[in-house]
Scaffold this active site. Structure first.
Site, PDB file in Angstrom:
ATOM      1  N   TYR A 142       0.818  -1.215   0.000  1.00 49.84           N
ATOM      2  CA  TYR A 142       0.000   0.000   0.000  1.00 49.84           C
ATOM      3  C   TYR A 142       0.853   1.266   0.000  1.00 49.84           C
ATOM      4  O   TYR A 142       0.480   2.283  -0.555  1.00 49.84           O
ATOM      5  CB  TYR A 142      -0.899   0.041   1.245  1.00 49.84           C
ATOM      6  CG  TYR A 142      -2.240  -0.605   1.080  1.00 49.84           C
ATOM      7  CD1 TYR A 142      -2.355  -1.962   0.811  1.00 49.84           C
ATOM      8  CD2 TYR A 142      -3.409   0.144   1.205  1.00 49.84           C
ATOM      9  CE1 TYR A 142      -3.590  -2.552   0.680  1.00 49.84           C
ATOM     10  CE2 TYR A 142      -4.649  -0.444   1.067  1.00 49.84           C
ATOM     11  CZ  TYR A 142      -4.738  -1.796   0.809  1.00 49.84           C
ATOM     12  OH  TYR A 142      -5.957  -2.372   0.683  1.00 49.84           O
ATOM     13  N   LYS A 189       2.704 -15.492   2.671  1.00 47.97           N
ATOM     14  CA  LYS A 189       2.972 -16.228   1.426  1.00 47.97           C
ATOM     15  C   LYS A 189       4.470 -16.491   1.407  1.00 47.97           C
ATOM     16  O   LYS A 189       5.201 -16.068   0.507  1.00 47.97           O
ATOM     17  CB  LYS A 189       2.483 -15.371   0.240  1.00 47.97           C
ATOM     18  CG  LYS A 189       2.492 -16.074  -1.093  1.00 47.97           C
ATOM     19  CD  LYS A 189       1.385 -17.096  -1.269  1.00 47.97           C
ATOM     20  CE  LYS A 189       1.563 -17.844  -2.566  1.00 47.97           C
ATOM     21  NZ  LYS A 189       0.638 -18.987  -2.710  1.00 47.97           N
ATOM     22  N   ASP A 221      -3.394 -18.227   0.459  1.00 47.02           N
ATOM     23  CA  ASP A 221      -4.380 -18.903  -0.411  1.00 47.02           C
ATOM     24  C   ASP A 221      -5.106 -19.993   0.373  1.00 47.02           C
ATOM     25  O   ASP A 221      -6.331 -20.125   0.309  1.00 47.02           O
ATOM     26  CB  ASP A 221      -3.719 -19.450  -1.691  1.00 47.02           C
ATOM     27  CG  ASP A 221      -2.401 -20.176  -1.432  1.00 47.02           C
ATOM     28  OD1 ASP A 221      -1.909 -20.175  -0.283  1.00 47.02           O
ATOM     29  OD2 ASP A 221      -1.865 -20.764  -2.398  1.00 47.02           O
ATOM     30  N   ASP A 245      -6.410  -6.889   4.029  1.00 44.87           N
ATOM     31  CA  ASP A 245      -7.520  -6.208   3.359  1.00 44.87           C
ATOM     32  C   ASP A 245      -8.448  -7.255   2.744  1.00 44.87           C
ATOM     33  O   ASP A 245      -9.669  -7.204   2.910  1.00 44.87           O
ATOM     34  CB  ASP A 245      -6.967  -5.278   2.274  1.00 44.87           C
ATOM     35  CG  ASP A 245      -8.082  -4.550   1.545  1.00 44.87           C
ATOM     36  OD1 ASP A 245      -8.993  -4.032   2.225  1.00 44.87           O
ATOM     37  OD2 ASP A 245      -8.056  -4.519   0.296  1.00 44.87           O
ATOM     38  N   ASP A 249     -12.337  -8.764   4.384  1.00 49.99           N
ATOM     39  CA  ASP A 249     -13.620  -8.651   3.685  1.00 49.99           C
ATOM     40  C   ASP A 249     -14.260 -10.028   3.526  1.00 49.99           C
ATOM     41  O   ASP A 249     -15.463 -10.200   3.677  1.00 49.99           O
ATOM     42  CB  ASP A 249     -13.448  -8.016   2.295  1.00 49.99           C
ATOM     43  CG  ASP A 249     -13.701  -6.512   2.317  1.00 49.99           C
ATOM     44  OD1 ASP A 249     -13.539  -5.909   3.409  1.00 49.99           O
ATOM     45  OD2 ASP A 249     -14.050  -5.939   1.272  1.00 49.99           O
TER      46      ASP A 249
HETATM   47  C1  IPM Z   1     -10.327  -0.944   4.056  1.00 47.81           C
HETATM   48  C2  IPM Z   1     -10.602  -0.358   2.704  1.00 47.81           C
HETATM   49  C3  IPM Z   1      -9.428   0.550   2.354  1.00 47.81           C
HETATM   50  C4  IPM Z   1      -8.192  -0.320   2.246  1.00 47.81           C
HETATM   51  C5  IPM Z   1      -9.634   1.394   1.093  1.00 47.81           C
HETATM   52  C6  IPM Z   1     -10.890   2.231   1.173  1.00 47.81           C
HETATM   53  C7  IPM Z   1      -8.442   2.230   0.759  1.00 47.81           C
HETATM   54  O1  IPM Z   1     -10.799  -1.343   1.753  1.00 47.81           O
HETATM   55  O2  IPM Z   1     -10.267  -0.181   5.034  1.00 47.81           O
HETATM   56  O3  IPM Z   1     -10.203  -2.173   4.161  1.00 47.81           O
HETATM   57  O4  IPM Z   1      -7.945  -0.939   1.204  1.00 47.81           O
HETATM   58  O5  IPM Z   1      -7.465  -0.394   3.227  1.00 47.81           O
HETATM   59 MG    MG Z   2     -10.824  -3.298   2.509  1.00 49.19          MG
END
Ligand code: IPM
Ligand code: MG
Length: 371
Positions: A142, A189, A221, A245, A249
């Site tokens: 990032y 990884k 993975d 990240d 999710d």
């Molecule tokens: C998160 C979001 C952010 C990230 C974005 C909005 C930049 O997806 O907080 O997980 O990728 O960190």
């Molecule tokens: Mg995110």
């Protein structure tokens, strides 16, 4: 207790859900004799529209001087499909993380029996799922060097980690594991990436200071498969920025609604609290968004202040709404309550305004008077 809290409502549904958390925080302050002072600041698409910058200096300044930041959501579709956009809302959040050195993003994944039917996984696989992800937040791909060649045909994102960056979050994750089921899984990884091999080495070394915590390793993975196949096996997951990240999710949908999950981003100074959902622009202004993710983020903020009893009361109030079917449209598309109503119910529960043994009809009556 007296605390200065920066409120960044942000984009899309951010303002609606954050306002419910402020209601709940006010109810807590009144109930327990605390004083929370709010300072409203801009970030994201909203800030670009109003100031041209996704993160105005005022916001950084106020955040650095605050005890905590409560943030709503970021992002607007007008930027998403425009690779040429020079300024993006998300740059605001990334810069704030870096400016405050919020190096650890903490996302608990909890499941609720009353919502098992909404999970994409079978009920028997999600009973008692309770794990927490520690995602490194200010390093890795990032924040590495980014480059596009002059002819525009080659691009590069550098991934770098230092021992110190790994150690500081590893300590937080191990300490939390000691308070939980004493198991830590490093997701990496290491069969391919040099940075992952450094993570393994440093985390292994750090583990010698936490002899009561068992440590294991999973390639990312495989980990993404295991989170779906057998999420119960996890207690604390520790991972780098990009993997965190993605798997956070993935893990977030297990509970049944993305709208329920909170997060905290902590460093050495002020900490930031936000629901994990995005700005959900299609729902903005309709009073249908789920405020629970934001309200539980406010509960994490209370815990961060050491106000554990207060945080516990907020969680009890949230559980009471979920158990009684007082839920938003994402959870029950037919019999749903509005964002503002859920905010009222949770803050009224905190203020003891909900009579003991209240039944659903009473609330139905309240519903018509509240809306
Ligand atoms: C998160 C979001 C952010 C990230 C974005 C909005 C930049 O997806 O907080 O997980 O990728 O960190
Ligand atoms: Mg995110």
């Amino acid at each position: 207790m007296n605390k200065n809290i920066v409120i960044i409502e942000g984009d899309g549904i951010g303002p609606e859900v954050t306002r419910q958390s402020v209601k709940v925080l006010n109810a807590i302050a009144e109930q327990f004799g605390h004083e929370f002072n709010y300072h409203y600041c801009l970030m994201g698409a909203d800030a670009i529209d109003k100031t041209g910058s996704p993160l105005p200096n005022d916001t950084i300044e106020a955040s650095l001087n605050s005890d905590a930041i409560l943030f709503g959501a970021i992002g607007h579709p007008k930027y998403d499909n425009d690779p040429t956009a020079k300024v993006r809302p998300e740059q605001g959040l990334l810069k704030l993380r870096k400016s405050l050195q919020l190096f650890a993003n903490i996302r608990p994944v909890t499941t609720y029996p009353s919502l098992h039917h909404l999970s994409p996984l079978k009920a028997q696989n999600i009973e008692n799922v309770d794990f927490i992800i520690y995602r490194e937040l200010t390093g890795g791909i990032y924040f590495g060097k980014k480059e596009t060649s002059a002819d525009g045909n080659r691009a590069m994102d550098d991934c770098t980690y230092s021992r110190e960056e790994i150690q500081r979050i590893a300590h937080l994750a191990f300490k939390n594991a000691q308070q939980r089921r004493k198991k830590l899984t490093l997701v990496d990884k290491a069969n391919v990436l040099e940075t992952s091999r450094l993570w393994r080495k440093v985390v292994k070394e750090t583990s010698s200071q936490y002899a009561d915590v068992s440590l294991d390793f999973l390639f990312v993975d495989n980990a993404s498969m295991q989170i779906i196949l057998n999420p119960k096996q996890f207690d604390v997951i520790l991972t780098e920025n990009m993997f965190g990240d993605i798997i956070s999710d993935e893990a977030s949908v297990i509970s049944g609604s993305l709208g329920l999950l909170p997060s905290a981003s902590v460093g050495n100074g002020s900490a930031l609290f936000e629901p994990i959902h995005g700005s959900y622009p299609q729902a903005a202004g309709k009073d249908i968004a789920n405020p629970v993710g934001s309200i539980l983020s406010a509960a994490m903020m209370l815990d961060h202040f050491g106000l554990n009893k207060e945080a516990g009361l907020v969680r009890t109030a949230v559980n009471w709404t979920l158990d009684n079917g007082f839920v938003t449209k994402d959870i029950d598309p037919v019999n749903f309550y509005f964002t503002t109503t859920i905010g009222e119910l949770i803050s009224d529960f905190v203020s003891n305004k909900i009579p003991v043994g209240v039944n659903k009809e009473n609330i139905e009556l309240r519903k018509s008077t509240i809306i």
